[in-house]
Design an enzyme around this catalytic site. Structure first.
Site, mmCIF file in Angstrom:
data_model
loop_
_atom_site.group_PDB
_atom_site.id
_atom_site.type_symbol
_atom_site.label_atom_id
_atom_site.label_comp_id
_atom_site.label_asym_id
_atom_site.label_seq_id
_atom_site.Cartn_x
_atom_site.Cartn_y
_atom_site.Cartn_z
ATOM 1 C CE LYS A 210 5.189 -14.316 24.197
ATOM 2 N NZ LYS A 210 6.000 -13.749 25.267
ATOM 3 C CD GLU A 216 -6.464 -4.039 20.877
ATOM 4 O OE1 GLU A 216 -6.285 -5.279 21.029
ATOM 5 O OE2 GLU A 216 -6.458 -3.239 21.827
ATOM 6 N N GLY A 272 6.888 -9.600 24.293
ATOM 7 C CA GLY A 272 6.404 -8.777 23.174
ATOM 8 C C GLY A 272 7.246 -7.533 22.969
ATOM 9 N NE ARG A 273 7.865 -5.358 28.922
ATOM 10 C CZ ARG A 273 6.996 -6.243 29.394
ATOM 11 N NH1 ARG A 273 5.938 -6.572 28.685
ATOM 12 N NH2 ARG A 273 7.180 -6.811 30.572
ATOM 13 C CD GLU A 358 3.358 -4.209 27.948
ATOM 14 O OE1 GLU A 358 2.243 -3.774 27.625
ATOM 15 O OE2 GLU A 358 4.028 -4.955 27.228
ATOM 16 C CG HIS A 389 11.145 25.349 18.333
ATOM 17 N ND1 HIS A 389 11.536 26.665 18.315
ATOM 18 C CD2 HIS A 389 12.176 24.637 17.810
ATOM 19 C CE1 HIS A 389 12.736 26.754 17.763
ATOM 20 N NE2 HIS A 389 13.148 25.532 17.447
ATOM 21 C CE LYS A 509 -4.311 -7.178 26.409
ATOM 22 N NZ LYS A 509 -3.411 -8.312 26.230
HETATM 23 O O1 F6P Z 1 -1.493 -5.610 25.971
HETATM 24 C C1 F6P Z 1 -0.156 -5.815 26.180
HETATM 25 C C2 F6P Z 1 0.427 -6.840 25.269
HETATM 26 O O2 F6P Z 1 0.283 -8.092 25.825
HETATM 27 C C3 F6P Z 1 1.885 -6.520 25.002
HETATM 28 O O3 F6P Z 1 2.732 -6.945 25.986
HETATM 29 C C4 F6P Z 1 2.089 -7.149 23.676
HETATM 30 O O4 F6P Z 1 3.242 -6.645 23.061
HETATM 31 C C5 F6P Z 1 0.811 -6.761 22.985
HETATM 32 O O5 F6P Z 1 -0.176 -6.853 23.989
HETATM 33 C C6 F6P Z 1 0.434 -7.585 21.799
HETATM 34 O O6 F6P Z 1 0.281 -8.930 22.088
HETATM 35 P P1 F6P Z 1 0.297 -10.036 20.962
HETATM 36 O O7 F6P Z 1 1.616 -9.966 20.282
HETATM 37 O O8 F6P Z 1 0.074 -11.343 21.668
HETATM 38 O O9 F6P Z 1 -0.816 -9.736 20.008
#
Ligand code: F6P
Length: 550
Positions: A210, A216, A272-273, A358, A389, A509
């Protein structure tokens, strides 16, 4: 009395009194005889393809009335209308919350802040449809002219969990000629694992972020570009044929070097979620095709319409959300188990963890004051029958109250044997065993010795929601996701929190960004570190450097 605070309202206090007077409710009694049969037909809602049975909950019809009164009192009606109208209900980020617009049909229009968002949505859906058709049919070729056979989605959190979960859930609808993989972790093994056996000439990366600033995702995207260009021995121009970006941030996409003409856009009003049904679902669309993706969206839409229009007491997400409040705030439950009886739904609990935790892991109200009561439950789970199990022992005989959702499908996704009957029967059996248990006389009647009887007693009275759908299809998956999205909304409304921000993830972060250089090879050990980190962290940095020979 300050009745703007939910737990000081008459409705909340009435529920508290009701809780005190109904502590000894017994599901066995409630489900027995004619009244049990009436209960089962009363506490049942059918919407779209979902059959929702909440008869195995520690409630009476009076509890439901009181919970609905609390929902009314919280302003749920107004808040639902505000969400659907595009009001900026995400106040800490001053944004609309419009994932519901992602599944509105093209014939509708919703003007928010001067823009018709439904038009925007369908413009991107059309672009996704065309691109995915081209990729699936081989019209879109890689830089060396080879057809794309591998799709690698790079993203994290909402930019990974939704498409990864949905791809696995809908694998039986996916093009078997395509390999679709998901990379999220910054652990370099993740990207290696996804790429080491692939031909770069046949590989397309879908970079989902987003913000397009997530550490990452950008780290993995850079490594992926390196892998591609080295593997092809090609110049930078090759990136355009092998990278598609999905983002709200065109500037950063361009800065990264991905062709913005193929970029798939979404908007800051999609959390995002809540984004699997936006362009973030592009890898899924490539896998299952645009028609099945349209069915997926239609599934969401049917639950949206139900949530928006059904009276509270007949409203599936409202009932489920209020039951969650009942256990969380009156029974003191801390967690909530999600138990899909489907191997394909293995990632669904993990997906729901982000969606629910979240969203509702907050401790201040919209006005910034302390919320003063328990908020978000801890969601967890595994598919049945595997979980039976592993951790079900604690569900049945442990000391904690854990409401559980058992999700069942009548038909198997593939006709490959009769074992599906046993799968379904196990789900039914667990719902019954959790709620009804087995008492001491029943155990003794089986000839169990007196000393062992207490060990074999199953107290029962464990609350269970049972959701049944005929078959796991794209539309059914959309319905299930929307059901949980709106459940989260209901709970957030009762607690008066902002379910749509996530400030709590920022501190870690920022700290990681400060710590990374302190681990680096070329950094002189301890140099100026005291002012930067606490003593415990400093010691562990020494350990790491030592173990890495630095
Ligand atoms: O770290 C949380 C977050 O902001 C989430 O809410 C989001 O889905 C994810 O990181 C990834 O963010 P982006 O889509 O901006 O890379």
């Amino acid at each position: 009395m300050d009745d703007t605070i939910i737990y000081k309202t008459e409705e909340w206090l009435a529920l508290k009194r009701h809780y005190d007077s109904t502590r000894d409710l017994n599901l066995r009694q409630l489900l027995a005889g004619d009244s049990g049969r009436n209960r089962v037909s009363d506490m049942y809602i059918e919407v779209g393809d979902l059959h929702f049975d909440y008869s195995r909950h520690l409630v009476t019809s009076e509890t439901i009335d009181l919970l609905m009164a609390l929902a009314e009192r919280s302003g749920l009606h107004e808040r639902v209308s505000a969400m659907f109208a595009g009001v900026h209900i995400n106040t800490t980020e001053d944004r609309s919350v419009l994932h519901v617009a992602l599944r509105m049909p093209a014939t509708e229009s919703l003007v928010v802040d001067g823009t018709d968002v439904v038009k925007q949505v369908h413009r991107v859906l059309d672009k996704m449809g065309k691109l995915s058709d081209d990729i699936r049919s081989g019209t879109w070729l890689g830089y060396t002219g080879k057809q794309i056979r591998n799709i690698i989605n790079i993203g994290i959190g909402g930019s990974d969990l939704g498409p990864a979960m949905a791809y696995q859930a809908l694998l039986d609808y996916a093009d078997p000629a395509l390999k679709v993989r998901f990379v999220s972790n910054i652990d370099p093994i993740a990207l290696w694992q996804a790429t080491h056996d692939l031909d770069p000439a046949e590989t397309l990366f879908v970079i989902c972020s987003k913000t397009f600033t997530t550490l990452e995702t950008l780290t993995n995207a850079r490594k992926a570009r390196e892998w591609l260009l080295n593997g092809l021995g090609a110049p930078n121009e090759a990136v355009a044929r092998h990278f598609i970006a999905v983002s709200t941030n065109e500037k950063e996409v361009e800065r990264f070097g991905i062709d913005v003409s193929t970029m798939l856009e979404f908007w800051d009003w999609v959390g995002g979620r809540y984004s699997v049904d936006s362009a973030i679902g592009f890898s899924l669309m490539i896998a299952i095709g645009k028609e099945a993706f349209t069915d997926f969206l239609a599934g969401f839409r049917s639950i949206d319409e139900h949530f928006r229009t059904a009276p509270l007491s007949k409203n599936m997400p409202v009932i489920q959300g209020m039951l969650n409040v009942w256990y969380n705030n009156f029974h003191g439950a801390q967690t909530h188990a999600v138990l899909p009886y489907s191997e394909r739904m293995a990632r669904f609990p993990a997906y729901l963890q982000q969606l629910t935790m979240e969203s509702n892991g907050k401790s201040v109200r919209l006005d910034g004051t302390s919320v003063g009561i328990q908020t978000g439950e801890i969601f967890w789970g595994e598919p049945g029958t595997n979980g039976q199990h592993a951790f079900y022992q604690l569900l049945h005989q442990g000391t904690k109250l854990i409401p559980a959702d058992i999700i069942l499908f009548s038909e198997p996704v593939r006709d490959i044997g009769d074992e599906h009957d046993a799968l379904f029967a196990n789900g039914l059996a667990q719902a019954a065993a959790l709620s009804l248990g087995k008492n001491a006389s029943e155990v003794a009647a089986e000839g169990v010795s007196k000393a062992i009887v207490p060990h074999k007693v199953m107290p029962g009275n464990r609350p269970v929601t049972v959701v049944v759908a005929k078959k796991l299809t794209p539309a059914v998956l959309g319905q299930l996701i929307a059901f949980y999205e709106h459940t989260v909304f209901v709970e957030g409304c009762i607690w008066g929190i902002d379910s749509f921000d996530q400030w709590g993830v920022e501190l870690g972060k920022a700290m990681a960004a400060r710590l990374t250089p302190l681990l680096a090879k070329d950094r002189v050990a301890s140099q100026g570190r005291e002012s930067e980190v606490d003593a415990a962290t400093s010691r562990l940095i020494d350990l790491y450097r030592n173990q890495r020979g630095r």
